[in-house]
Write an enzyme that holds these catalytic residues in place. Structure first.
Site, PDB file in Angstrom:
ATOM      1  N   ASP A  66      16.680  27.293  98.416  1.00 17.03           N
ATOM      2  CA  ASP A  66      15.936  26.488  99.386  1.00 17.03           C
ATOM      3  C   ASP A  66      14.494  26.939  99.450  1.00 17.03           C
ATOM      4  OD1 ASP A  66      17.524  24.552 101.076  1.00 17.03           O
ATOM      5  OD2 ASP A  66      18.826  26.298 101.218  1.00 17.03           O
ATOM      6  N   TYR A  68      11.230  28.234 101.474  1.00 15.26           N
ATOM      7  CA  TYR A  68      11.043  28.989 102.718  1.00 15.26           C
ATOM      8  C   TYR A  68      10.731  28.009 103.845  1.00 15.26           C
ATOM      9  CZ  TYR A  68      10.492  33.037  99.605  1.00 15.26           C
ATOM     10  OH  TYR A  68      10.680  34.006  98.660  1.00 15.26           O
ATOM     11  N   PHE A  79      10.890  31.388  95.245  1.00 15.64           N
ATOM     12  CA  PHE A  79      10.579  32.794  95.528  1.00 15.64           C
ATOM     13  C   PHE A  79       9.103  33.049  95.818  1.00 15.64           C
ATOM     14  CE2 PHE A  79      14.571  33.100  93.136  1.00 15.64           C
ATOM     15  CZ  PHE A  79      15.323  33.911  93.977  1.00 15.64           C
ATOM     16  N   HIS A 189      21.642  38.641  93.565  1.00 16.58           N
ATOM     17  CA  HIS A 189      20.421  38.077  94.157  1.00 16.58           C
ATOM     18  C   HIS A 189      19.504  39.213  94.608  1.00 16.58           C
ATOM     19  CE1 HIS A 189      17.882  35.748  96.906  1.00 16.58           C
ATOM     20  NE2 HIS A 189      18.308  34.680  96.256  1.00 16.58           N
TER      21      HIS A 189
END
Length: 226
Positions: A66, A68, A79, A189
């Site tokens: 998703d 931010y 990211f 992750h």
């Protein structure tokens, strides 16, 4: 819905963009705006990943989930956050891993990864928009169908791409990738909750460059300048 798409991407995605679910998604986003909700990233940045990394230039794919959802964080690259915004925890861990892999890597003072995108690293989120301050609020509205198609098209039409799949969500996308013609690297992750379970020490960035070099391609300069 957003700014014009890079011509190479447009040529392979045009039919998909005209499908009913994408029209429903556009209507949903307009409805969100009409209701007064703030949506991130801004419309002109929704397809930033595609416009910074043309279809025929993709060397690496880093898949996020998703955007931010904080103020001014998201700008269309997984990211990555805009300059002047605090570096998120997962990206701090990415930088930490890079500093371990490359002894001359200097951790930057910002989290804008546009320099990677411009070198052929497709920073793709599975969902491309989000309602402000509501994580996951635009999941299951159609974006995942679209981005799964993007991965499938890359798998079918290109070869030798390095896919970095971090965490269980990203790793579920491996079924869309032809492992006989692409490279699929999996790790935990980089989130603080899981980075010590296999992201740290994965050496994905140096392995990626080794694979690109083996195929006669220019490796990625992972150093982000301040």
């Amino acid at each position: 819905m957003a700014a014009a798409l890079e011509p190479g991407w447009l040529s392979v995605l045009n039919d998909e963009l005209e499908k009913p679910y994408m029209k429903e998604l556009k209507a949903f986003l307009l409805e969100e705006k009409h209701k007064g909700f703030i949506v991130y990233p801004k419309g002109s940045a929704i397809f930033n990943a595609f416009n910074h990394t043309p279809f025929d230039k993709v060397k690496v794919v880093i898949l996020g989930q998703d955007p931010y959802h904080g103020v001014d964080q998201a700008h269309g690259l997984s990211f990555s956050v805009q300059k002047g915004i605090a570096i998120p925890p997962s990206l701090k861990n990415i930088y930490k891993e890079l500093a371990e892999e490359f002894k001359d890597f200097k951790i930057p003072n910002h989290g804008n990864l546009t320099a990677w995108a411009d070198q052929g690293v497709l920073l793709l989120n599975a969902t491309l928009t989000v309602r402000a301050h509501e994580a996951g609020s635009h999941q299951n509205k159609g974006w995942e169908i679209f981005t799964d198609h993007v991965i499938s098209v890359l798998s079918r039409e290109r070869s030798g791409i390095v896919f970095l799949l971090w965490g269980k969500y990203a790793q579920q996308k491996a079924s869309l990738i032809d492992g006989s013609k692409h490279y699929v690297l999996k790790a935990a992750h980089p989130s603080p909750f899981s980075a010590y379970n296999g992201f740290f020490g994965s050496n994905h960035f140096s392995k990626t460059n080794e694979l690109l070099t083996k195929d006669g391609l220019t490796p990625i300069n992972w150093q982000i300048e301040n």
